[in-house]
Design a protein around this motif. Structure first.
Motif, PDB file in Angstrom:
ATOM      1  N   THR A 216       0.817  -1.218   0.000  1.00  0.00           N
ATOM      2  CA  THR A 216       0.000   0.000   0.000  1.00  0.00           C
ATOM      3  C   THR A 216       0.850   1.266   0.000  1.00  0.00           C
ATOM      4  O   THR A 216       0.355   2.356  -0.298  1.00  0.00           O
ATOM      5  N   GLY A 217       2.138   1.133   0.328  1.00  0.00           N
ATOM      6  CA  GLY A 217       3.019   2.295   0.330  1.00  0.00           C
ATOM      7  C   GLY A 217       3.682   2.568  -1.001  1.00  0.00           C
ATOM      8  O   GLY A 217       4.475   3.514  -1.109  1.00  0.00           O
ATOM      9  N   TYR A 218       3.355   1.797  -2.023  1.00  0.00           N
ATOM     10  CA  TYR A 218       3.982   2.027  -3.321  1.00  0.00           C
ATOM     11  C   TYR A 218       3.604   3.418  -3.846  1.00  0.00           C
ATOM     12  O   TYR A 218       2.438   3.800  -3.863  1.00  0.00           O
ATOM     13  N   GLY A 219       4.598   4.160  -4.268  1.00  0.00           N
ATOM     14  CA  GLY A 219       4.386   5.515  -4.770  1.00  0.00           C
ATOM     15  C   GLY A 219       4.608   6.583  -3.710  1.00  0.00           C
ATOM     16  O   GLY A 219       4.726   7.767  -4.039  1.00  0.00           O
ATOM     17  N   ALA A 220       4.665   6.180  -2.449  1.00  0.00           N
ATOM     18  CA  ALA A 220       4.871   7.143  -1.360  1.00  0.00           C
ATOM     19  C   ALA A 220       6.332   7.172  -0.927  1.00  0.00           C
ATOM     20  O   ALA A 220       6.645   7.477   0.223  1.00  0.00           O
ATOM     21  N   CYS A 221       7.209   6.854  -1.837  1.00  0.00           N
ATOM     22  CA  CYS A 221       8.650   6.902  -1.582  1.00  0.00           C
ATOM     23  C   CYS A 221       9.306   7.449  -2.849  1.00  0.00           C
ATOM     24  O   CYS A 221       9.120   6.892  -3.933  1.00  0.00           O
TER      25      CYS A 221
END
Length: 395
Positions: A216-221
């Motif tokens: 779910t954290g993909y794209g938030a890095c």
């Protein structure tokens, strides 16, 4: 009535000291605080007494076995069982050696960052600075890169736990903010951004553009790896373009920033070739974004920076001058060669192994041109475009 900005500090931060020959030296913090006081920019009305972090707070990021090891190695001398495990937990090498009272001192550093977060989130001040913090390399169960506890990650975890805040973390240290990235790699509500010298050549060897988060954290890095010998113009272009687009897209509730200042050409632990100009502009860019997207909520920490005499005091003071809206910032903008206070220079020059700078920013007329400038800029722009491919341009 709330203060415009608060300066969190715990005296134990000055005892976060591995040994006298270690590059991470608390004298840099003393120099900065003394410079700000000499300017009249920091007094008791701005100061915020910090507390020690609790073990419960540390456990939001660090494992219980790791905390137990830190406590064990803090004794003088440590028991044999803790010495036997030191290498496993990252304390055997020269980078992060254990030292007496380490747990208490490092917990106070973490507590300073939590204190800064609390000041902003409870409305005491829209902005807060904790220069003793910014220890972004420590992992859940391992010390690394001069960092025992990861105060940044614990402070962000505090924001998530108590305020359910959507957090944008901005890391401008020359070294990749790996510990914070991995702590929130699967969290869609914490966006970690790091602009740094590429891990191809520099510790910790991570922070490439394909590290984008997981599940779910993909794209938030987001990582912006820069080539060695990157100069001001390319560094600032990559930073402005990426952080403005990312903030507009992510729309955070609060910005947390780490202000390592080791991208300067004089720093001995990186290969970037920037001047004080980027450290004059970084806080101003973040300040504007905080007011545009976060109702001003901005918490800032220190970080790396190993030319402790010529670079760190100026760079860190510029963060506070921007954060507190000090009139000297406008003076420096109009005259980059505004002088540093003579009394401060006189007081510290006798202790410094190098001549102290006379001005706030660097006189670039005496700097040598980097021969590969165009090639470096081209490679940086290529990395920038890859990193931003999923974020729309600002209309």
């Amino acid at each position: 009535m709330s203060a415009n900005a608060l300066f969190a500090h715990h005296d134990e931060s000055l005892n976060y000291h591995f040994h006298d020959d270690h590059p991470f030296h608390p004298t840099r913090l003393k120099l900065t605080i003394d410079l700000l006081k000499e300017l009249g920019a920091l007094d008791s009305s701005n100061m915020l007494a910090a507390r020690q972090a609790t073990e419960e707070e540390l456990l939001r990021v660090h494992s219980s076995s790791y905390i137990e090891e830190v406590k064990g190695l803090s004794c003088n001398p440590p028991e044999e069982r803790y010495l036997q495990q030191a290498e496993k937990f990252g304390f055997a090498g020269e980078d992060t050696p254990y030292f007496s009272n380490m747990h208490h001192i490092a917990s106070c550093v973490v507590g300073g960052s939590i204190t800064a977060v609390e000041a902003v989130m409870t409305g005491k001040s829209p902005h807060a600075l904790h220069l003793g913090g910014g220890l972004h390399h420590a992992l859940s169960a391992q010390a690394a890169g001069f960092c025992v506890y990861n105060d940044v990650s614990v402070a962000i975890a505090h924001l998530r736990h108590h305020y359910d805040a959507k957090v944008l973390y901005i890391d401008t240290d020359a070294h990749h903010g790996d510990g914070v990235q991995w702590a929130f790699y699967t969290d869609s509500e914490v966006c970690t951004y790091s602009i740094h010298e590429t891990g191809k050549y520099l510790f910790p060897g991570t922070g490439f553009v394909n590290e984008r988060g997981q599940d779910t954290g993909y794209g938030a890095c987001v990582n912006i790896p820069l080539q060695p010998y990157t100069e001001d113009e390319s560094w600032l272009h990559c930073f402005k373009e990426s952080i403005q687009r990312l903030t507009a897209y992510f729309k955070p509730d609060v910005i947390v920033s780490q202000h390592g200042c080791d991208a300067h050409a004089l720093d001995p632990l990186s290969h970037l070739h920037c001047s004080m100009q980027i450290y004059n502009e970084i806080p101003a860019i973040i300040h504007e974004l905080a007011h545009k997207y976060c109702n001003g909520k901005w918490v800032a920490f220190g970080g790396g920076g190993y030319d402790i005499w010529r670079v760190v005091p100026r760079a860190w003071s510029l963060v506070w001058l921007e954060m507190s809206d000090h009139p000297l910032k406008e003076t420096i903008k109009l005259d980059p060669l505004s002088p540093l206070p003579a009394a401060w220079i006189d007081r510290w020059q006798q202790k410094a192994p190098v001549p102290l700078p006379a001005f706030w920013l660097d006189d670039l007329n005496s700097w040598q041109v980097i021969p590969r400038r165009d090639d470096i800029t081209r490679q940086n722009n290529h990395s920038l475009q890859i990193a931003l491919q999923e974020f729309p341009a600002i209309s």
